[in-house]
Design a protein around this motif. Structure first.
Motif, PDB file in Angstrom:
ATOM      1  N   ASP A   1       0.818  -1.216   0.000  1.00  0.00           N
ATOM      2  CA  ASP A   1       0.000   0.000   0.000  1.00  0.00           C
ATOM      3  C   ASP A   1       0.854   1.268   0.000  1.00  0.00           C
ATOM      4  O   ASP A   1       1.963   1.316   0.527  1.00  0.00           O
ATOM      5  CB  ASP A   1      -0.955  -0.007   1.207  1.00  0.00           C
ATOM      6  N   GLU A   2       0.281   2.289  -0.603  1.00  0.00           N
ATOM      7  CA  GLU A   2       0.955   3.572  -0.792  1.00  0.00           C
ATOM      8  C   GLU A   2       1.311   4.235   0.543  1.00  0.00           C
ATOM      9  O   GLU A   2       2.414   4.755   0.713  1.00  0.00           O
ATOM     10  CB  GLU A   2       0.025   4.490  -1.607  1.00  0.00           C
ATOM     11  N   GLU A   3       0.386   4.195   1.485  1.00  0.00           N
ATOM     12  CA  GLU A   3       0.613   4.889   2.755  1.00  0.00           C
ATOM     13  C   GLU A   3       1.839   4.317   3.485  1.00  0.00           C
ATOM     14  O   GLU A   3       2.685   5.066   3.982  1.00  0.00           O
ATOM     15  CB  GLU A   3      -0.642   4.749   3.629  1.00  0.00           C
ATOM     16  N   SER A   4       1.948   2.994   3.533  1.00  0.00           N
ATOM     17  CA  SER A   4       3.082   2.365   4.241  1.00  0.00           C
ATOM     18  C   SER A   4       4.390   2.649   3.521  1.00  0.00           C
ATOM     19  O   SER A   4       5.432   2.868   4.155  1.00  0.00           O
ATOM     20  CB  SER A   4       2.866   0.856   4.334  1.00  0.00           C
ATOM     21  N   THR A   5       4.365   2.625   2.195  1.00  0.00           N
ATOM     22  CA  THR A   5       5.574   2.874   1.402  1.00  0.00           C
ATOM     23  C   THR A   5       6.020   4.328   1.555  1.00  0.00           C
ATOM     24  O   THR A   5       7.201   4.612   1.791  1.00  0.00           O
ATOM     25  CB  THR A   5       5.285   2.561  -0.086  1.00  0.00           C
ATOM     26  N   ASP A   6       5.064   5.238   1.461  1.00  0.00           N
ATOM     27  CA  ASP A   6       5.382   6.665   1.567  1.00  0.00           C
ATOM     28  C   ASP A   6       5.903   7.023   2.968  1.00  0.00           C
ATOM     29  O   ASP A   6       6.807   7.848   3.108  1.00  0.00           O
ATOM     30  CB  ASP A   6       4.129   7.489   1.236  1.00  0.00           C
ATOM     31  N   ARG A   7       5.358   6.365   3.984  1.00  0.00           N
ATOM     32  CA  ARG A   7       5.823   6.613   5.359  1.00  0.00           C
ATOM     33  C   ARG A   7       7.309   6.269   5.488  1.00  0.00           C
ATOM     34  O   ARG A   7       8.075   6.977   6.147  1.00  0.00           O
ATOM     35  CB  ARG A   7       4.988   5.771   6.331  1.00  0.00           C
ATOM     36  N   ILE A   8       7.725   5.181   4.846  1.00  0.00           N
ATOM     37  CA  ILE A   8       9.139   4.766   4.897  1.00  0.00           C
ATOM     38  C   ILE A   8      10.010   5.780   4.147  1.00  0.00           C
ATOM     39  O   ILE A   8      11.059   6.201   4.643  1.00  0.00           O
ATOM     40  CB  ILE A   8       9.305   3.351   4.297  1.00  0.00           C
ATOM     41  N   LEU A   9       9.544   6.180   2.986  1.00  0.00           N
ATOM     42  CA  LEU A   9      10.306   7.141   2.175  1.00  0.00           C
ATOM     43  C   LEU A   9      10.483   8.470   2.922  1.00  0.00           C
ATOM     44  O   LEU A   9      11.583   9.037   2.967  1.00  0.00           O
ATOM     45  CB  LEU A   9       9.563   7.364   0.858  1.00  0.00           C
ATOM     46  N   ARG A  10       9.402   8.953   3.529  1.00  0.00           N
ATOM     47  CA  ARG A  10       9.488  10.214   4.285  1.00  0.00           C
ATOM     48  C   ARG A  10      10.415  10.049   5.491  1.00  0.00           C
ATOM     49  O   ARG A  10      11.178  10.950   5.831  1.00  0.00           O
ATOM     50  CB  ARG A  10       8.089  10.649   4.740  1.00  0.00           C
ATOM     51  N   GLY A  11      10.327   8.892   6.148  1.00  0.00           N
ATOM     52  CA  GLY A  11      11.151   8.654   7.337  1.00  0.00           C
ATOM     53  C   GLY A  11      12.633   8.645   7.004  1.00  0.00           C
ATOM     54  O   GLY A  11      13.449   9.261   7.699  1.00  0.00           O
ATOM     55  N   ILE A  12      12.993   7.956   5.917  1.00  0.00           N
ATOM     56  CA  ILE A  12      14.410   7.902   5.512  1.00  0.00           C
ATOM     57  C   ILE A  12      14.906   9.311   5.175  1.00  0.00           C
ATOM     58  O   ILE A  12      15.994   9.711   5.586  1.00  0.00           O
ATOM     59  CB  ILE A  12      14.580   6.971   4.290  1.00  0.00           C
ATOM     60  N   THR A  13      14.097  10.062   4.434  1.00  0.00           N
ATOM     61  CA  THR A  13      14.487  11.426   4.055  1.00  0.00           C
ATOM     62  C   THR A  13      14.719  12.278   5.292  1.00  0.00           C
ATOM     63  O   THR A  13      15.702  13.030   5.382  1.00  0.00           O
ATOM     64  CB  THR A  13      13.396  12.052   3.165  1.00  0.00           C
TER      65      THR A  13
END
Ligand code: ZN
Length: 357
Positions: A240-252
């Motif tokens: 799902d998009e929400e879980s993937t985006d949360r990881i991307l934002r967290g790494i950034t």
């Protein structure tokens, strides 16, 4: 060397250092990135007593000096948002603007990923995230762990091990924050955890301290003096998009926190520290009926799951041992005796340290 070649060579080096103050390339196995460049390739895990495999790795080597941050996806092969997030990160980061080096392990456990297995390798039936630091002459999971330990972890300054609920686990997002009792590394890890941006932070004590028996990927880093955290974002084998985006934002945000990227990190303002946690295992083999949802608040004694035999007769019930939150609940029918059913945690507002309740 003639004088002219010497001066030409010297002026090229001076020019390169003006463009890229970080002058040396960075190498993982056979994958070498020059300053300001991205390089991708495969770490070859040779065949041993069983089949060999490959580990896809990207090195993004910054134009400016800075730390080495390694991001590991796919220690468990049925956990997809971390894998997808790293693909997006690779496309998004411009290494010329990066300070330091990012190492992406896109899929740590390729046999499990391609065979779509939960927890265990289809080849040796081992859980990759229980065999670190691995063995050069072991079975395939141990050889993968050995390659990641020697080629990636030992060359890192920071490590984030990216997970989510496995194919059978309905999980609410949280971070595992290791605690070692050593002030400097504990403070660094707390900084990483808060910078990732997920508010539920599980305090993780009692992990191994022997670097030669570190068991977990993250503990392999911690026992070698490198701050590490573990992320859980995603559930039930979904992409799902929400879980993937949360990881991307967290790494950034973490990359901003450790000054690899410009910008202000998105620090959690009101963290909820989870302490203690308890993983409840099944007393029986059969068919699982889950009775709570991920993230649900539960009381001591709340019915979490019922296990029946294969004809429908109740064999066992699993109840919450204390008031808390269901961080994950297994939400598919197959269950074997001794396997996890749920993880319950007790939320606290206090920061870890002397004021801990
Ligand atoms: Zn996992």
């Amino acid at each position: 060397m003639t004088r002219r070649i010497f001066w030409t060579g010297l002026s090229l080096i001076v020019l390169a250092s003006a463009l890229y103050p970080q002058a040396k390339p960075f190498t993982i196995d056979t994958i070498t990135a020059a300053p300001g460049e991205t390089a991708s390739g495969m770490i070859q895990v040779p065949a041993g007593t069983d089949a060999g495999t490959q580990i896809p790795v990207t090195v993004m080597h910054g134009g400016k000096p800075g730390p080495v941050l390694s991001l590991i996806a796919g220690n468990h092969g049925y956990e997809y948002p971390p894998v997808l997030a790293l693909q997006r990160l690779r496309a998004r980061i411009k290494p010329s603007e990066l300070a330091g080096t990012v190492v992406l392990v896109h899929v740590a456990n390729m046999p499990s990923f391609l065979a779509r297995t939960i927890y265990y390798s289809p080849i040796d039936r081992k859980n990759l995230n229980r065999v670190y630091p691995g063995r050069k002459d072991g079975t395939v999971s141990e050889r993968i762990a050995y390659a990641i330990t020697t080629e990636v972890i030992e060359k890192s300054d920071y490590l984030i091990d990216l997970h989510c609920g496995d194919g059978n686990e309905s999980l609410r997002p949280y971070v595992y924050l290791p605690e070692t009792g050593k002030t400097a590394i504990d403070a660094a890890m707390r900084g990483l955890a808060l910078a990732f941006g997920i508010d539920h932070i599980v305090l993780e004590r009692g992990r191994p301290t022997d670097p030669q028996a570190s068991i977990y990927c993250s503990t392999t880093a911690v026992t070698r003096g490198k701050p590490a955290i573990i992320i859980e974002s995603g559930y039930l084998g979904s992409s799902d998009e929400e879980s993937t985006d949360r990881i991307l934002r967290g790494i950034t945000s973490v990359m901003r926190h450790v000054k690899m990227l410009e910008g202000i990190p998105d620090i959690v303002e009101h963290p909820i520290y989870i302490d203690p946690i308890e993983v409840l295992t099944s007393p029986a083999t059969g068919i699982l009926y889950w009775k709570v949802e991920r993230g649900q608040t539960v009381a001591k004694g709340t019915l979490l799951a019922v296990i029946t035999d294969f004809f429908g007769k109740t064999l066992a019930e699993v109840r919450s041992p204390f008031d808390g939150v269901a961080l994950y609940i297994v939400s598919t029918p197959p269950i074997s005796q001794g396997e996890p059913v749920a993880m319950i945690g007790s939320p606290k507002r206090q920061a870890p340290g002397t004021s801990r309740p």
